[in-house]
Scaffold this active site. Structure first.
Site, PDB file in Angstrom:
ATOM      1  N   ASP A  91      87.918  26.364  11.216  1.00  0.00           N
ATOM      2  CA  ASP A  91      88.219  25.444  10.114  1.00  0.00           C
ATOM      3  C   ASP A  91      88.079  26.110   8.751  1.00  0.00           C
ATOM      4  O   ASP A  91      88.947  25.992   7.899  1.00  0.00           O
ATOM      5  CB  ASP A  91      87.288  24.228  10.184  1.00  0.00           C
ATOM      6  CG  ASP A  91      87.627  23.311  11.353  1.00  0.00           C
ATOM      7  OD1 ASP A  91      88.815  23.166  11.659  1.00  0.00           O
ATOM      8  OD2 ASP A  91      86.694  22.769  11.970  1.00  0.00           O
TER       9      ASP A  91
ATOM     10  N   GLU B 231      78.178  19.914  15.418  1.00  0.00           N
ATOM     11  CA  GLU B 231      78.848  20.231  14.157  1.00  0.00           C
ATOM     12  C   GLU B 231      78.616  19.072  13.180  1.00  0.00           C
ATOM     13  O   GLU B 231      79.322  18.067  13.212  1.00  0.00           O
ATOM     14  CB  GLU B 231      80.349  20.439  14.378  1.00  0.00           C
ATOM     15  CG  GLU B 231      81.072  20.843  13.104  1.00  0.00           C
ATOM     16  CD  GLU B 231      82.533  20.400  13.080  1.00  0.00           C
ATOM     17  OE1 GLU B 231      83.302  20.959  12.286  1.00  0.00           O
ATOM     18  OE2 GLU B 231      82.893  19.472  13.824  1.00  0.00           O
TER      19      GLU B 231
ATOM     20  N   ASP C 216      81.830  18.300  18.707  1.00  0.00           N
ATOM     21  CA  ASP C 216      82.667  18.216  17.521  1.00  0.00           C
ATOM     22  C   ASP C 216      82.360  16.934  16.744  1.00  0.00           C
ATOM     23  O   ASP C 216      82.127  15.864  17.319  1.00  0.00           O
ATOM     24  CB  ASP C 216      84.141  18.238  17.943  1.00  0.00           C
ATOM     25  CG  ASP C 216      85.083  18.186  16.760  1.00  0.00           C
ATOM     26  OD1 ASP C 216      85.114  19.168  15.998  1.00  0.00           O
ATOM     27  OD2 ASP C 216      85.749  17.150  16.582  1.00  0.00           O
TER      28      ASP C 216
END
Length: 908
Positions: free
Chosen positions: A790, A708, A683
């Protein structure tokens, strides 16, 4: 018959007869009465014996009929059971046979494909060898030719320069000599003219009587000057000769150099010829080696084919044996069934003959009992009544009792009374000849055996002399043959079971054929998610997924898991640690990778410092402010400056600290070894350097890792710019920093698809003819997606156009890179069948993360590209098919046709 006690009327009528005649008649009557009584008693005894014998025979007959019915029912049940077993064995056999035939065709097709691949490989090897040899030879020949041409050019230039120098020197010398000669001649002419003038003057003076001595002196002086000029000319001539000799010497040297250059050129030509000969010999040797290699490959292919054909023949033999066994089983079943039917028919015939015999006996007894006697006038009132096969002697016809018993009640019996009578009727004793015998009978009700005591062929053990021993033996033989057939089919199934290919796992690509499923959305924490996700493992595996992306597993301040606190506490909003382990085990049982979502950039503190700042961590990893970067403006960190962007919602971890990296690597290995995770989704990797990510990946050795790196695309006046090279370059830079050990989400491709699928397909090709996005520059490290928790779900920060979802998935599932399918799209948007179909197309076409892409068209009307060697996809309403493309060779068959959305062709 007459009543033996009714004699008073006869005696009164014969009072006037003789006493002797009366006594004689009385004695005769008494004798007849005694005889009648004896005959009656004998008849009654015979009747009782016959009734008892008949009752016993009827009971035996009822028992034999019950046993016969039970036997028939047992035989029929056994027959049905055997038939059902045989039918199941037949269906299983046909199924296995069909599977074996399909496997045979599959193996033959694979063999053909392997042969084609071998031939293509050999041709490619030969072409590569030829190209390599040609390249090497061409390079060497070009080098030698260049050297020879350079030498020849150098020699020619040298010779030309020397000749030019000689020519120039010779011309200059000759010109100088000519000029000097002209000057000397001119001077000589001038001197001669002067001498002539002097002579003329001398003659004139002599004639004029002038003194000639002065003239002679002047003439002598002129002669002396002329001699000096001549000597000067001679010296210049000598100098010119020496210069010519020097030039001749230089010319000879130049000629010697030219000869040497020619010699070197000839040597170079000889060396070139020798090299060409050596190259030709080497080419022949390499050609022989390639031929031998091809021959070896052909031999191996032939041997492999023979082995496969031999194995297939063996399998056919086993199938034939199984078929023969099934035929024998069928024949034996039919024979056993026929024998059982014949035995049943014999038993029925025996029962019928016994029944007929007993009926005949009963009829004979009745005929004997019902034989008529001559009736006198006095016994006209006596009658025989047949009631239910029994003979009752009635004294008169007014007996209402027997009439009621023989004819029934006067009024109709109600249904309730009839049901009651039927329920208690078996308990009534059989009717007797008179009331006395009925009251004094020893009749006992028939006691039938209980159901557990009833004889059954399934429980009866076979023994010698048993009527059904042959049937039991045949049943055992059939069972043995059935089991042998099942074992043969099982051996065949195990024999032809495909051995799984070895998969080389690399953290940046996985197996290269991964299809990732994001197994959660933004609201999944509200349910017992691990339990629900575990139930979907088999479904995901059957749909073609290879990896499942789990939500963040750690305890978190935010329920979604992206604000972790105690890293070793895995009891989260999604479920307990036991439920997490069970869910991962379910994934592993279905050959699915479990990817853990790990948050390494930041961590929420659990305690406040004396300054009231939340920068003291708890749990097993009890870090202090020294674990926080110093340029985080909110948490007063004491570490080094951050190596990336700042995440302002939580303390940013300083990965330059040795203890921090050591603790994180231990935690990742604990997740891998103790919990069962196979890989990572990293992340917010913008927050720390990719070199640290590389260190963590190398230490934990995941099967697959995704970073990410979410960055904004370039826009101009609110519109997406065509050139997004800077955006994808930043993602590539991070992947480079990890040394290629991690892949990254292709955010560039997602952003471009938002606009490209609205009739702007020209955005899908860059100026170099490659796909835009990370896919075009480093496809094996590009993880393509349309939405996640998201961008979509209930957050909706950057949702993908819903009407373009099918086109978007058709693009990423048919192109290189590693595609990701979002949970909501698969289970809640009603496009599951389309996604499963596209996954199957990707699998059948052999598309992997590094497949090649050749784009034929990309304009406002549509997009056409060939991916790999076996798939062509078209997006949009562009009027196109493979037959219209001159550069596309081969035969193509349309596999999916969704109209103007997308169409897919596969190579035949």
């Amino acid at each position: 018959m007459n009543d033996p006690y009714d004699t008073s009327a006869d005696v009164a009528d014969n009072e006037d007869g003789s006493s002797s005649g009366g006594y004689e008649m009385l004695e005769m009557r008494e004798e007849e009465l005694m005889e009648t009584r004896r005959a009656l008693s004998e008849a009654q005894a015979r009747q009782e014996a016959l009734e008892k014998e008949r009752d016993q025979l009827l009971e035996e007959f009822a028992c034999s009929e019950a046993k016969q019915q039970e036997y028939v029912a047992e035989i029929l049940h056994d027959k049905e059971l055997t038939i059902s077993e045989l039918e199941s064995a037949k269906s299983l056999f046909h199924q296995k046979l069909q599977e074996s035939v399909e496997e045979k065709f599959t193996l033959e097709s694979k063999l053909v494909l392997a042969k084609q691949d071998t031939v293509e490989l050999a041709v490619q090897v030969e072409k590569l060898a030829e190209i390599a040899f040609q390249q090497a030879t061409s390079h060497i020949l070009e080098d030698a030719k260049l050297r020879v041409s350079a030498a020849e050019t150098l020699a020619a230039e040298s010779a030309y320069q020397i000749e030019e120098q000689i020519r120039k020197a010779t011309e200059g010398t000759i010109l100088s000599i000519v000029e000097q000669s002209k000057d000397a001649i001119t001077k000589a002419l001038e001197v001669a003219e002067k001498a002539g003038d002097q002579a003329a003057k001398a003659v004139a003076a002599f004639n004029d009587s002038i003194n000639p001595i002065d003239s002679i002196a002047s003439v002598q002086s002129e002669n002396i000057k002329l001699q000096g000029v001549v000597s000067e000319l001679e010296s210049q001539l000598l100098l010119s000769k020496s210069e010519v000799d020097r030039l001749k010497l230089e010319l000879q040297q130049v000629q010697a150099q030219a000869n040497a250059a020619e010699l070197r050129a000839s040597n170079a030509e000889k060396a070139l010829l020798e090299f060409q000969e050596l190259s030709r010999k080497r080419a022949l040797e390499q050609e022989e080696e390639i031929k031998s290699l091809l021959e070896k490959i052909r031999k191996e292919a032939v041997e492999r084919k023979r082995a496969v054909s031999k194995a297939f023949k063996a399998e056919l033999e086993s199938i034939k044996a199984a078929v023969n066994a099934a035929k024998e089983t069928t024949c034996s079943r039919d024979n056993a069934y026929m024998r059982r039917c014949e035995a049943l028919q014999r038993s029925l015939r025996t029962s019928e003959s016994a029944l007929k015999m007993w009926r005949q006996r009963a009829e004979m007894a009745e005929s004997l009992l019902l034989k008529e006697r001559p009736q006198n006038e006095e016994d006209e009132e006596a009658i025989y009544v047949v009631n239910g096969g029994r003979i009752d002697l009635l004294t008169d016809d007014d007996s209402q009792k027997w009439k009621l018993l023989s004819d029934g009640p006067r009024k109709e019996i109600s249904q309730r009374i009839a049901r009651r009578i039927r329920s208690i009727r078996p308990k009534f004793p059989p009717r007797k000849t008179d009331i006395f015998e009925a009251l004094n009978t020893n009749f006992k009700s028939l006691e039938l055996p209980k159901p557990d005591e009833v004889w059954s062929i399934a429980q009866e053990k076979p023994k010698d002399g048993d009527m059904l021993i042959e049937h039991v033996i045949e049943k055992e033989v059939i069972e043995k043959k059935r089991k042998a057939l099942e074992r043969a089919l099982q051996r065949k199934t195990v024999k032809w079971q495909r051995i799984p290919e070895e998969k080389k796992l690399e953290p940046g690509t996985g197996t290269g054929r991964e299809i990732v499923f994001q197994g959660f959305n933004w609201e999944s924490w509200r349910r017992q998610w691990y339990q629900e996700l575990a139930l979907k493992a088999a479904d995901l595996s059957q749909s073609g997924m290879t990896a499942v992306w789990f939500p963040p597993p750690t305890e978190s301040v935010a329920p979604q898991g992206y604000m972790p606190s105690d890293l070793y506490n895995l009891n989260s909003s999604y479920g307990s640690v036991e439920e997490l382990k069970f869910c991962i085990e379910e994934m592993h049982s279905q050959d699915l990778l479990a990817l853990g979502d790990v948050v390494l950039n930041h961590r929420c503190a659990q305690k406040q410092s004396p300054n009231g700042v939340w920068n003291i961590f708890g749990g097993k990893l009890a870090w202090g402010p020294e674990a926080i970067v110093c340029d985080d403006p909110n948490f007063q960190g004491l570490g080094n400056p951050s190596s990336g962007d700042i995440f302002h919602a939580a303390p940013n971890i300083d990965h330059s600290q040795d203890f921090v990296r050591r603790d994180i690597m231990q935690w990742l290995n604990w997740l891998r070894n103790d919990i069962g995770f196979d890989g990572w989704r990293l992340d917010f990797v913008r927050g720390f350097s990719g070199t640290y990510a590389k260190e963590y990946i190398e230490a934990s050795n995941p099967a697959f890792a995704i970073g990410e790196y979410w960055d904004s695309l370039a826009y101009e006046h609110g519109n997406l710019c065509y050139n997004q090279d800077a955006h994808r370059q930043r993602i590539i830079n991070w992947i480079n920093a990890t040394g290629g050990t991690s892949s990254a989400f292709d955010v560039t491709t997602k952003g471009i698809l938002h606009s490209a699928l609205h009739n702007q397909y020209w955005r899908l090709i860059d100026p170099q003819g490659k796909p835009t996005g990370v896919m075009g520059w480093w496809p094996s490290r590009a993880v393509t997606f349309l939405e996640n928790h998201d961008t979509g779900s209930t957050q909706g920060h950057w949702p993908f156009p819903h009407d373009k979802l099918t086109q978007g998935y058709a693009y990423i599932l048919t192109h290189p890179g590693t595609p990701v399918i979002f949970y909501d799209h698969f289970y809640e948007f009603g496009i599951r069948d389309l996604l499963t179909e596209l996954i199957e197309v990707r699998r059948r076409s052999g598309i992997h993360c590094g497949s090649s892409v050749k784009i034929y068209h990309a304009n406002n009307e549509g997009y056409v590209a060939q991916v790999g060697d076996t798939l062509v996809i078209k997006l949009g309403h562009f009027d196109w098919n493979p037959s219209k493309e001159n550069q596309l060779d081969g035969s193509w068959q349309k596999y999916i046709d969704k109209g103007s959305d997308y169409q897919v062709w596969s190579r035949q």
